[in-house]
Write an enzyme that holds these catalytic residues in place. Structure first.
Site, PDB file in Angstrom:
ATOM      1  N   LYS A  81       0.836  -1.207   0.000  1.00 26.42           N
ATOM      2  CA  LYS A  81       0.000   0.000   0.000  1.00 26.42           C
ATOM      3  C   LYS A  81       0.873   1.261   0.000  1.00 26.42           C
ATOM      4  O   LYS A  81       1.902   1.311   0.679  1.00 26.42           O
ATOM      5  CB  LYS A  81      -0.912  -0.042   1.225  1.00 26.42           C
ATOM      6  CG  LYS A  81      -1.998   1.026   1.270  1.00 26.42           C
ATOM      7  CD  LYS A  81      -2.894   0.769   2.470  1.00 26.42           C
ATOM      8  CE  LYS A  81      -3.992   1.801   2.627  1.00 26.42           C
ATOM      9  NZ  LYS A  81      -4.868   1.508   3.784  1.00 26.42           N
ATOM     10  N   SER A 156      -9.415   2.388   2.846  1.00 25.70           N
ATOM     11  CA  SER A 156      -8.376   3.029   2.076  1.00 25.70           C
ATOM     12  C   SER A 156      -7.477   2.069   1.306  1.00 25.70           C
ATOM     13  O   SER A 156      -6.645   2.502   0.500  1.00 25.70           O
ATOM     14  CB  SER A 156      -7.519   3.906   3.000  1.00 25.70           C
ATOM     15  OG  SER A 156      -6.858   3.119   3.983  1.00 25.70           O
ATOM     16  N   SER A 180     -10.325  -0.108   6.648  1.00 22.16           N
ATOM     17  CA  SER A 180      -9.576   0.114   5.410  1.00 22.16           C
ATOM     18  C   SER A 180      -9.128  -1.150   4.711  1.00 22.16           C
ATOM     19  O   SER A 180      -8.834  -1.126   3.517  1.00 22.16           O
ATOM     20  CB  SER A 180      -8.366   1.016   5.683  1.00 22.16           C
ATOM     21  OG  SER A 180      -8.773   2.342   5.919  1.00 22.16           O
TER      22      SER A 180
END
Length: 475
Positions: A81, A156, A180
């Protein structure tokens, strides 16, 4: 199911690809070749992995010193990420003020994954600083849901979920503060897990004792999720809240899963979180199928008094001490919702913090007592299906007005506030063909049993889903 026309290697589950790597029947470069081909095909439609480091991946050295570790990945390409530094690779946090930042050192979890045979192939897209459950930012733009590219992919860790759902990579790293890992997993038909604090590496930089934000594994199946958690887990005395994994691997726990599990279900956390009828109906139908396979399902809910204030206070403190500590030249370019979170943290009173701390402790105690009677608590991941990708966040659910950009994520608050492991597992698709996820919340450091229950659900529902070609519905 939409078709999958990518390379055959990309359709393998991660544990299958790792087994082939260990036997020498496929090479790291062959997997990289397949992944790069797939990325080149689907990225224009989904924008999941905007930063690649192919040359670095091909040159990565595998020393094999941990080849006997249950989480050894043997050269498997993975995604990281874009909130987590990888040495020599552009790391932007999705914010214009750091758009050209290239770190000299990798984050501790990345070093652990590389030591255990993971090969970083690229960085996955995220909302700015990870703030929000719709993955877009001013640096790379929007990530689209592969099941319908006009829809929100969640966030996210939206880029991570989409990279898995489309077959770009076999495992993809995520992080979770307000769902997320869980929300994008639910929206994209993959598995996303937030482990107990300390299991999967250290907390956020500068917030080493923070318990609400954790890193975690994302995969296309429960077994692969267990493999990735094995690769992430391990005690390190240099990390403030590091906690050792169990003696038996998470993969072994999943292999021993059976359908006779005890699940408590609540569609709205006792009125705390609104849920659209279509979501509730689908989850009830799915749990009926799980029950027919041998599970015990009881409709029950713990007392979550004080949850909203406790979660929001801890979250605001994290933002004030994290993104709010960056140079003003960086903060000046933040989106409005992120600036609002930081300001909330700076304005907290001592009473706010004391009250939240007491509520958090009470919620933990009540959850521990509640879960003595069940293996897990099941509830929605979110109370509605994904909306238009252009919509930053919904403003109402079933006539209930939502006050801000995290209000629609209330189902995610409980696990984060109480420091409990939780995950989203796919339980089929709605009438429009969009995946639906079921959230399972386990007891403290109960990852092994949580994964077993998730596997029982997955088996009852005929999963996992597998990768797809993006269903392109935008111009």
């Amino acid at each position: 199911m939409p078709p999958f026309t990518g390379p055959e290697l990309c359709a393998l589950q991660a544990h299958e690809a790792v087994a082939l790597l260990k036997k020498g029947e496929v090479s790291r470069d062959e997997l990289i070749d397949a992944a790069i081909t797939r990325i080149g095909t689907v990225e224009p439609d989904v924008n999941a992995m905007p930063t690649l480091c192919e040359t670095r991946a091909r040159k990565a050295e595998l020393d094999g010193s941990q080849a006997d570790h249950p989480g050894y990945l043997a050269g498997l390409p993975i995604g990281i990420k874009d909130l987590t530094p990888v040495a020599g690779v552009r790391t932007t946090w999705g914010t214009p003020g750091l758009a050209d930042f290239v770190p000299e050192a990798s984050a501790p979890l990345v070093l652990r994954l590389e030591a255990r045979g993971g090969v970083v192939l690229g960085k996955t897209n995220t909302p700015e600083m990870g703030a929000g459950a719709n993955t877009f930012n001013a640096v790379f733009g929007m990530t689209r849901n592969p099941w319908d590219t006009s829809l929100n992919a969640g966030g996210s860790s939206g880029g991570a979920a989409v990279s898995l759902a489309t077959g770009e990579v076999w495992l993809s790293h995520g992080s979770d503060l307000a769902g997320s890992c869980r929300t994008p997993a639910a929206f994209c038909g993959v598995v996303g897990m937030r482990p107990s604090p300390g299991i999967a590496g250290p907390g956020p930089a500068g917030n080493g004792f923070h318990l609400e934000a954790v890193q975690g594994p994302m995969a296309r199946s429960v077994r692969d999720c267990a493999l990735f958690l094995d690769a992430m887990a391990g005690f390190n005395p240099d990390w403030a809240i590091s906690f050792p994994p169990p003696q038996t691997s998470y993969q072994q726990a999943v292999a021993e899963a059976d359908p006779h599990v005890r699940i408590a279900f609540t569609p709205d956390l006792g009125g705390f979180a609104p849920c659209a009828p279509e979501v509730e109906t689908h989850l009830r139908r799915a749990l009926g199928q799980v029950e027919r396979a041998g599970a015990m399902i009881s409709e029950d809910c713990p007392n979550v008094t004080g949850l909203d204030h406790a979660y929001r206070t801890a979250r605001a403190l994290l933002w004030a001490n994290g993104a709010g500590a960056l140079p003003e030249t960086v903060q000046a370019q933040f989106k409005a919702s992120l600036r609002q979170n930081i300001q909330q943290g700076r304005e907290l009173s001592l009473d706010d913090i004391v009250t939240a701390g007491r509520a958090k402790s009470d919620i933990f105690d009540r959850m521990v007592a509640f879960l003595k009677h069940f293996d897990v608590l099941a509830c929605p991941v979110v109370g509605l299906m994904p909306g238009p990708v252009e919509e930053e966040f919904p403003t109402e659910i079933e006539g209930q007005t939502l006050t801000d950009y995290i209000d629609w994520l209330r189902f995610s608050f409980l696990a984060a506030t109480a420091g409990l492991p939780a995950l989203s597992v796919p339980v089929g698709r709605d009438r429009h063909g969009i995946p639906v996820g079921l959230q399972l919340i386990g007891p403290p450091r109960g990852e092994a049993r949580l994964l077993q229950v998730a596997r029982a659900v997955e088996m009852a529902m005929g999963g996992p889903l597998g990768p797809i070609d993006p269903v392109v519905t935008h111009g």
